[in-house]
Design a protein around this motif. Structure first.
Motif, PDB file in Angstrom:
ATOM      1  N   ARG A 220       0.836  -1.204   0.000  1.00  0.00           N
ATOM      2  CA  ARG A 220       0.000   0.000   0.000  1.00  0.00           C
ATOM      3  C   ARG A 220       0.869   1.252   0.000  1.00  0.00           C
ATOM      4  NH1 ARG A 220      -4.204   2.409  -2.079  1.00  0.00           N
ATOM      5  NH2 ARG A 220      -5.227   3.902  -0.680  1.00  0.00           N
ATOM      6  N   GLN A 221       1.967   1.226   0.745  1.00  0.00           N
ATOM      7  CA  GLN A 221       2.883   2.366   0.739  1.00  0.00           C
ATOM      8  C   GLN A 221       3.500   2.558  -0.660  1.00  0.00           C
ATOM      9  OE1 GLN A 221       4.941   0.693   4.332  1.00  0.00           O
ATOM     10  NE2 GLN A 221       5.193   2.870   4.834  1.00  0.00           N
ATOM     11  N   MET A 222       3.837   1.454  -1.295  1.00  0.00           N
ATOM     12  CA  MET A 222       4.392   1.544  -2.651  1.00  0.00           C
ATOM     13  C   MET A 222       3.386   2.170  -3.610  1.00  0.00           C
ATOM     14  SD  MET A 222       6.352  -2.105  -3.152  1.00  0.00           S
ATOM     15  CE  MET A 222       7.360  -2.811  -1.833  1.00  0.00           C
ATOM     16  N   GLU A 223       2.113   1.770  -3.479  1.00  0.00           N
ATOM     17  CA  GLU A 223       1.078   2.292  -4.358  1.00  0.00           C
ATOM     18  C   GLU A 223       0.925   3.803  -4.181  1.00  0.00           C
ATOM     19  OE1 GLU A 223      -3.464   1.083  -5.634  1.00  0.00           O
ATOM     20  OE2 GLU A 223      -2.877   0.933  -3.521  1.00  0.00           O
ATOM     21  N   VAL A 224       0.920   4.264  -2.927  1.00  0.00           N
ATOM     22  CA  VAL A 224       0.791   5.701  -2.661  1.00  0.00           C
ATOM     23  C   VAL A 224       2.044   6.444  -3.131  1.00  0.00           C
ATOM     24  CG1 VAL A 224       0.624   7.429  -0.833  1.00  0.00           C
ATOM     25  CG2 VAL A 224      -0.834   5.386  -0.770  1.00  0.00           C
ATOM     26  N   PHE A 225       3.207   5.906  -2.827  1.00  0.00           N
ATOM     27  CA  PHE A 225       4.462   6.518  -3.273  1.00  0.00           C
ATOM     28  C   PHE A 225       4.487   6.646  -4.795  1.00  0.00           C
ATOM     29  CE2 PHE A 225       8.772   5.502  -4.921  1.00  0.00           C
ATOM     30  CZ  PHE A 225       9.408   6.688  -4.581  1.00  0.00           C
ATOM     31  N   ARG A 226       4.078   5.602  -5.494  1.00  0.00           N
ATOM     32  CA  ARG A 226       4.058   5.629  -6.962  1.00  0.00           C
ATOM     33  C   ARG A 226       3.098   6.710  -7.467  1.00  0.00           C
ATOM     34  NH1 ARG A 226       0.810   3.381 -10.950  1.00  0.00           N
ATOM     35  NH2 ARG A 226       1.906   2.931 -12.917  1.00  0.00           N
ATOM     36  N   ALA A 227       1.936   6.819  -6.847  1.00  0.00           N
ATOM     37  CA  ALA A 227       0.955   7.822  -7.269  1.00  0.00           C
ATOM     38  C   ALA A 227       1.499   9.238  -7.103  1.00  0.00           C
ATOM     39  CB  ALA A 227      -0.339   7.648  -6.479  1.00  0.00           C
ATOM     40  N   VAL A 228       2.182   9.489  -5.999  1.00  0.00           N
ATOM     41  CA  VAL A 228       2.769  10.814  -5.768  1.00  0.00           C
ATOM     42  C   VAL A 228       3.876  11.086  -6.792  1.00  0.00           C
ATOM     43  CG1 VAL A 228       4.025  12.263  -4.136  1.00  0.00           C
ATOM     44  CG2 VAL A 228       2.168  10.803  -3.314  1.00  0.00           C
ATOM     45  N   MET A 229       4.677  10.086  -7.076  1.00  0.00           N
ATOM     46  CA  MET A 229       5.749  10.255  -8.065  1.00  0.00           C
ATOM     47  C   MET A 229       5.175  10.571  -9.440  1.00  0.00           C
ATOM     48  SD  MET A 229       8.834   9.984  -6.793  1.00  0.00           S
ATOM     49  CE  MET A 229       9.859   9.534  -8.200  1.00  0.00           C
ATOM     50  N   LEU A 230       4.072   9.930  -9.783  1.00  0.00           N
ATOM     51  CA  LEU A 230       3.492  10.132 -11.108  1.00  0.00           C
ATOM     52  C   LEU A 230       2.767  11.472 -11.228  1.00  0.00           C
ATOM     53  CD1 LEU A 230       2.027   6.570 -11.840  1.00  0.00           C
ATOM     54  CD2 LEU A 230       4.042   7.624 -12.883  1.00  0.00           C
ATOM     55  N   THR A 231       2.134  11.908 -10.143  1.00  0.00           N
ATOM     56  CA  THR A 231       1.309  13.115 -10.216  1.00  0.00           C
ATOM     57  C   THR A 231       2.020  14.375  -9.733  1.00  0.00           C
ATOM     58  OG1 THR A 231       0.387  12.710  -8.014  1.00  0.00           O
ATOM     59  CG2 THR A 231      -0.784  11.746  -9.908  1.00  0.00           C
ATOM     60  N   GLY A 232       2.982  14.209  -8.819  1.00  0.00           N
ATOM     61  CA  GLY A 232       3.738  15.354  -8.347  1.00  0.00           C
ATOM     62  C   GLY A 232       3.121  16.112  -7.195  1.00  0.00           C
TER      63      GLY A 232
ATOM     64  N   GLU B 223      17.062   9.756  -3.986  1.00  0.00           N
ATOM     65  CA  GLU B 223      16.693   8.465  -3.404  1.00  0.00           C
ATOM     66  C   GLU B 223      15.298   8.037  -3.856  1.00  0.00           C
ATOM     67  OE1 GLU B 223      19.801  10.321  -0.921  1.00  0.00           O
ATOM     68  OE2 GLU B 223      17.890  11.021  -1.748  1.00  0.00           O
ATOM     69  N   ALA B 224      14.392   9.004  -3.961  1.00  0.00           N
ATOM     70  CA  ALA B 224      13.036   8.692  -4.417  1.00  0.00           C
ATOM     71  C   ALA B 224      13.048   8.225  -5.871  1.00  0.00           C
ATOM     72  CB  ALA B 224      12.133   9.914  -4.260  1.00  0.00           C
ATOM     73  N   GLN B 225      13.855   8.873  -6.697  1.00  0.00           N
ATOM     74  CA  GLN B 225      13.945   8.477  -8.112  1.00  0.00           C
ATOM     75  C   GLN B 225      14.455   7.048  -8.229  1.00  0.00           C
ATOM     76  OE1 GLN B 225      12.737  10.118 -10.513  1.00  0.00           O
ATOM     77  NE2 GLN B 225      12.838  12.316 -10.125  1.00  0.00           N
ATOM     78  N   ALA B 226      15.477   6.717  -7.447  1.00  0.00           N
ATOM     79  CA  ALA B 226      16.021   5.355  -7.485  1.00  0.00           C
ATOM     80  C   ALA B 226      14.995   4.347  -6.980  1.00  0.00           C
ATOM     81  CB  ALA B 226      17.304   5.284  -6.661  1.00  0.00           C
ATOM     82  N   LEU B 227      14.300   4.710  -5.907  1.00  0.00           N
ATOM     83  CA  LEU B 227      13.296   3.816  -5.339  1.00  0.00           C
ATOM     84  C   LEU B 227      12.128   3.614  -6.298  1.00  0.00           C
ATOM     85  CD1 LEU B 227      12.582   2.225  -2.757  1.00  0.00           C
ATOM     86  CD2 LEU B 227      11.382   4.284  -1.950  1.00  0.00           C
ATOM     87  N   PHE B 228      11.764   4.665  -7.002  1.00  0.00           N
ATOM     88  CA  PHE B 228      10.631   4.580  -7.931  1.00  0.00           C
ATOM     89  C   PHE B 228      10.875   3.545  -9.022  1.00  0.00           C
ATOM     90  CE2 PHE B 228       8.560   6.075 -11.885  1.00  0.00           C
ATOM     91  CZ  PHE B 228       7.238   5.912 -11.499  1.00  0.00           C
TER      92      PHE B 228
END
Length: 302
Positions: A6-18, A62-67
């Motif tokens: 669930r954390q990955m899903e939210v993190f991905r959504a924030v990365m995609l939308t900004g 770090e966020a870019q690498a994690l994404f």
């Protein structure tokens, strides 16, 4: 597991939308819930994932690498979800196919069209890939059957030849060699060539033929797919040697080679998992296509 799905899903959504606002709309949850989970994720991972600037979240390095890692997990999860839905409809409702890129337009696509007309309820997942990746895809059950331009050797795979083809030379329409009926490798010694990389099967085949003919070709660009080479020929960069099935409909001149660079196309599936009825139906449709082209070999019985 500190970093939950669930954390990955939210993190991905924030990365995609900004932004938190856009991510919450994407996930159909409240802004405070997204904001709280992002903060919790940063705390549990011990990483600063975003810098806050004028209402937007700027990803850190770090966020870019994690994404990049999260995206792979997310796509894998989508495939699992698709597979589960297909299982709910019945084990024979999904057919997963991989094929060599050059066989896609002329051989595999018409077979899939025929198959879907026979079995309209069948879901088909089809992609092209390099032959080096096919054994793992078949054995890991990512695909049910692979259709290859050249044979694959693997102790745990059934490899069934069904079609014969040849490598050809492709050149611009205004090239002097266009007037020739056939072209020898020796004729190409002084020509700028677009060649397959030597570490893939087609490249190995061409390199071996050149060695036998005592010819050294000059590659201006190395490629992994025939369509790349054809695009460069159309652009006037040079001549290419590709398999004949890749040349359908190209606005270039195609000439056979004097040397016989034969290719044998095969079906590949796991020895541990007999092909399903839909996989057999696909292979039958592919064989009919090979028959139409006059290239069928062997007596394949399914």
């Amino acid at each position: 597991m500190r970093f939950k799905l669930r954390q990955m899903e939210v993190f991905r959504a924030v990365m995609l939308t900004g932004s938190i606002n856009a991510a919450s709309k994407m996930l159909y949850v409240s802004q405070p819930a997204v904001s709280k989970l992002v903060a919790h994720t940063e705390t549990t991972l011990g990483l600063r994932l975003f810098e806050r600037a004028k209402g937007r979240l700027i990803p850190t390095a770090e966020a870019q690498a994690l994404f990049r890692e999260v995206e792979q997990v997310y796509q894998a999860a989508l495939r699992v979800d698709e597979f589960a839905r297909a299982l709910a409809l019945g084990p024979a409702s999904l057919l997963r196919i991989a094929c060599s890129p050059s066989l896609a337009p002329a051989i595999v696509a018409p077979a899939i069209v025929e198959l879907k007309r026979q079995l309209p309820g069948l879901r088909v997942d089809w992609h092209t890939t390099l032959m080096a990746d096919m054994p793992l895809e078949v054995l890991s059950k990512t695909v049910d059957v692979a259709v290859t331009s050249l044979p694959i050797e693997h102790e745990h795979l059934e490899v069934v030849p069904f079609m014969r083809g040849r490598m050809v030379c492709v050149l611009p329409p205004d090239h002097p060699f266009a007037a020739r009926e056939r072209i020898a490798l020796a004729d190409l010694k002084s020509e700028p060539m677009i060649l397959f990389r030597r570490d893939i099967p087609f490249g190995t085949m061409i390199a071996r033929a050149c060695q036998q003919a005592d010819v050294e070709l000059t590659s201006v660009v190395d490629v992994t797919r025939a369509d790349q080479g054809l695009a460069l020929v159309r652009g006037g960069l040079g001549l290419a040697i590709v398999d004949e099935y890749a040349t359908g409909g190209v606005d270039c001149v195609v000439r056979p080679l004097v040397e016989d660079l034969e290719m044998v196309s095969t079906f590949v599936y796991s020895k541990f998992s007999p092909p399903s009825r839909s996989a057999m139906a696909l292979m039958q449709a592919v064989c009919r296509r090979a028959d139409e082209l006059g290239r069928r070999i062997g007596a394949v019985n399914f």
